[in-house]
Design a protein around this motif. Structure first.
Motif, short mmCIF file in Angstrom:
data_model
loop_
_atom_site.label_atom_id
_atom_site.label_comp_id
_atom_site.label_asym_id
_atom_site.label_seq_id
_atom_site.Cartn_x
_atom_site.Cartn_y
_atom_site.Cartn_z
N ALA A 151 -6.43 -5.21 -12.46
CA ALA A 151 -6.00 -4.50 -11.25
C ALA A 151 -7.08 -4.55 -10.18
CB ALA A 151 -5.65 -3.05 -11.58
N ALA A 152 -8.33 -4.37 -10.58
CA ALA A 152 -9.43 -4.38 -9.61
C ALA A 152 -9.55 -5.73 -8.92
CB ALA A 152 -10.74 -4.01 -10.30
N THR A 153 -9.27 -6.82 -9.65
CA THR A 153 -9.35 -8.15 -9.04
C THR A 153 -8.20 -8.41 -8.07
OG1 THR A 153 -8.05 -9.24 -10.80
CG2 THR A 153 -10.43 -9.03 -11.15
N MET A 154 -7.15 -7.57 -8.14
CA MET A 154 -6.00 -7.75 -7.26
C MET A 154 -6.03 -6.81 -6.05
SD MET A 154 -3.04 -8.29 -10.18
CE MET A 154 -1.70 -8.33 -9.01
N ILE A 155 -7.13 -6.09 -5.88
CA ILE A 155 -7.28 -5.29 -4.67
C ILE A 155 -7.71 -6.22 -3.55
CG2 ILE A 155 -8.42 -3.29 -3.61
CD1 ILE A 155 -6.54 -2.61 -5.91
N LEU A 156 -6.71 -6.83 -2.91
CA LEU A 156 -6.92 -7.89 -1.93
C LEU A 156 -5.99 -7.66 -0.73
CD1 LEU A 156 -6.81 -10.89 -4.44
CD2 LEU A 156 -8.86 -10.04 -3.29
N PRO A 157 -6.27 -8.34 0.39
CA PRO A 157 -5.35 -8.25 1.52
C PRO A 157 -3.95 -8.67 1.13
CG PRO A 157 -7.41 -9.26 2.20
CD PRO A 157 -7.47 -9.14 0.71
N ARG A 158 -2.95 -7.94 1.63
CA ARG A 158 -1.52 -8.20 1.46
C ARG A 158 -0.98 -7.86 0.07
NH1 ARG A 158 0.62 -8.09 6.12
NH2 ARG A 158 2.43 -9.31 5.43
N THR A 159 -1.82 -7.29 -0.80
CA THR A 159 -1.33 -6.84 -2.10
C THR A 159 -0.38 -5.66 -1.90
OG1 THR A 159 -3.20 -7.63 -3.41
CG2 THR A 159 -1.98 -5.76 -4.29
N ILE A 160 0.72 -5.66 -2.66
CA ILE A 160 1.72 -4.61 -2.59
C ILE A 160 1.48 -3.61 -3.73
CG2 ILE A 160 4.19 -4.08 -2.83
CD1 ILE A 160 4.77 -6.83 -1.61
N VAL A 161 1.59 -2.32 -3.41
CA VAL A 161 1.52 -1.26 -4.41
C VAL A 161 2.90 -0.61 -4.49
CG1 VAL A 161 0.38 0.86 -5.15
CG2 VAL A 161 -0.88 -0.84 -3.81
N VAL A 162 3.43 -0.48 -5.70
CA VAL A 162 4.74 0.15 -5.90
C VAL A 162 4.54 1.48 -6.62
CG1 VAL A 162 7.04 -0.08 -6.89
CG2 VAL A 162 5.83 -2.12 -6.06
N GLU A 163 5.07 2.56 -6.02
CA GLU A 163 5.08 3.86 -6.68
C GLU A 163 6.44 3.97 -7.39
OE1 GLU A 163 5.24 7.24 -8.28
OE2 GLU A 163 6.64 7.15 -6.58
N PRO A 164 6.49 3.96 -8.72
CA PRO A 164 7.75 3.78 -9.45
C PRO A 164 8.71 4.96 -9.36
CG PRO A 164 5.94 4.18 -10.98
CD PRO A 164 5.33 4.00 -9.64
N ILE A 165 8.24 6.17 -9.18
CA ILE A 165 9.14 7.33 -9.16
C ILE A 165 9.98 7.33 -7.89
CG2 ILE A 165 9.24 9.85 -9.05
CD1 ILE A 165 6.90 9.95 -10.96
N THR A 166 9.35 7.06 -6.74
CA THR A 166 10.09 7.03 -5.47
C THR A 166 10.64 5.65 -5.15
OG1 THR A 166 8.06 6.52 -4.22
CG2 THR A 166 8.62 8.86 -4.54
N GLY A 167 10.08 4.61 -5.77
CA GLY A 167 10.49 3.24 -5.46
C GLY A 167 9.91 2.72 -4.16
N LYS A 168 9.02 3.47 -3.56
CA LYS A 168 8.45 3.05 -2.28
C LYS A 168 7.37 1.98 -2.49
CE LYS A 168 9.16 7.53 0.05
NZ LYS A 168 9.95 7.08 1.21
N LYS A 169 7.34 1.03 -1.55
CA LYS A 169 6.36 -0.05 -1.59
C LYS A 169 5.39 0.09 -0.42
CE LYS A 169 9.59 -3.32 -3.73
NZ LYS A 169 10.24 -4.65 -3.61
#
Length: 348
Positions: free
Chosen positions: A50-68
């Motif tokens: 996960a730490a290696t994927m903290i990059l520009p344009r990376t998407i984070v998904v919050e699963p309970i709300t489904g928000k991106k």
């Protein structure tokens, strides 16, 4: 738990993320913040990938709300022999800002034509409820970022909007009435009332279209009746390149005067869905409802923004709600002056 997806489409989970907070604001982009800890020297650490994927344009998904969300500001700092990441993200709807519209639509246009222009070639889809009259653009429509143009359209056509990831929902007024009831010391801890007097204006002057000789086709000024109470307080002068009728200019000037204080309420709470007297609350931004306490507060307000902790069992945090400006009868403030005078007179 949160999910990450980088620009290659690779996905991984963040283990043990905490202080996961989502802030929703009417007419703006949702925000997400969270923290996680990783040992960057240990490939077996659950958050190493996960730490290696903290990059520009990376998407984070919050699963309970489904928000991106898109990562905007990662902040890693030392925490003993590990790293503590503090991450701030904005809604994926902010991708609308990726597009700059160079072309312009001229003269009178429909809302559909304008929305087609700003969403063409993007992942966004729009959904309108109700009908909106065509609008005449004196200087054309375009020549800006798509998100800015959407905000301009809201003002021109008279609508409100919200995002659900890549979907834009448009209607005359967002929200519903009677959606919540909060009673202090029942299903709310306390209300905080904040008044702002710095916004008051009572006088404005305006200028219409300027002629070739430097004169103006029309001029006007407007003084609020409340100037007799607040005094003469100037608003910024207004000028227009298209107005030639004094009545039109005067009507616009009246709309620019803000002759009342801004009064805003904020409230902390334990849970967004909380029952009191059999009432189930819905505090989605844009909704209207009631605040009540035993100190003369019994007002109808609208949710402007809220901060929630969707995975609260992990954070142990309570959220908060901010209610939009409540315009009170000016007599409320003048009665305060009168009462203050009378009490002061009694004291001599």
């Amino acid at each position: 738990m949160l999910w990450l997806q980088d620009t290659n489409g690779d996905q991984t989970a963040i283990s043990g993320a905490f202080e996961i907070a989502i802030t929703e604001t009417q007419g703006s982009f949702d925000q997400l913040s969270f923290k996680f800890v990783v040992d960057p020297t240990d490939a077996e650490d659950p958050n190493y990938v996960a730490a290696t994927m903290i990059l520009p344009r990376t998407i984070v998904v919050e699963p309970i709300t489904g928000k991106k969300f898109r990562i905007l500001q990662p902040q890693p700092e030392s925490l003993g022999d590990k790293l503590l990441y503090t991450i701030t993200c904005t809604s994926i709807a902010y991708d609308l800002h990726d597009m700059y519209i160079e072309t312009k639509l001229e003269n009178t246009q429909s809302l559909t034509a304008c929305l087609d222009l700003i969403t063409n070639g993007t992942s966004f889809k729009y959904h309108t409820t109700g009908s909106f009259a065509n609008y005449s653009f004196s200087e054309g429509f375009g020549g800006d970022f798509s998100d800015t143009l959407l905000s301009n359209l809201a003002s021109d056509f008279g609508f409100e909007y919200y995002f659900n990831n890549y979907d834009i929902y448009i209607q005359s007024t967002i929200g519903k009435s009677g959606a919540f009831l909060f009673v202090e010391n029942a299903n709310a801890t306390k209300f905080v009332r904040q008044e702002d007097y710095s916004v008051i204006t009572t006088y404005i002057k305006g200028y219409g279209k300027q002629n070739d000789d430097g004169s103006y086709a029309t001029t006007a000024d407007y003084t609020s009746p409340l100037a007799s109470n607040w005094g003469k307080i100037w608003a910024s002068p207004y000028s227009s390149d298209s107005i030639t009728a004094q009545a039109t200019l005067l009507a616009y000037l009246k709309s620019q005067i803000h002759d009342y204080p801004d009064v805003q309420y904020t409230m902390s709470y334990t849970d967004f869905i909380n029952n009191v007297q059999g009432f189930k609350n819905d505090t989605t931004p844009g909704n209207y409802g009631w605040l009540r306490n035993r100190f003369e507060i019994d007002v109808s307000v609208r949710v402007q923004s809220r901060t929630l902790y969707p995975q609260q069992q992990d954070s142990g945090q309570a959220g908060s709600i901010t209610f939009g400006n409540k315009i009170f009868d000016p007599n409320y403030f003048f009665n305060q002056l009168k009462n203050g005078y009378q009490e002061n007179y009694k004291l001599g």
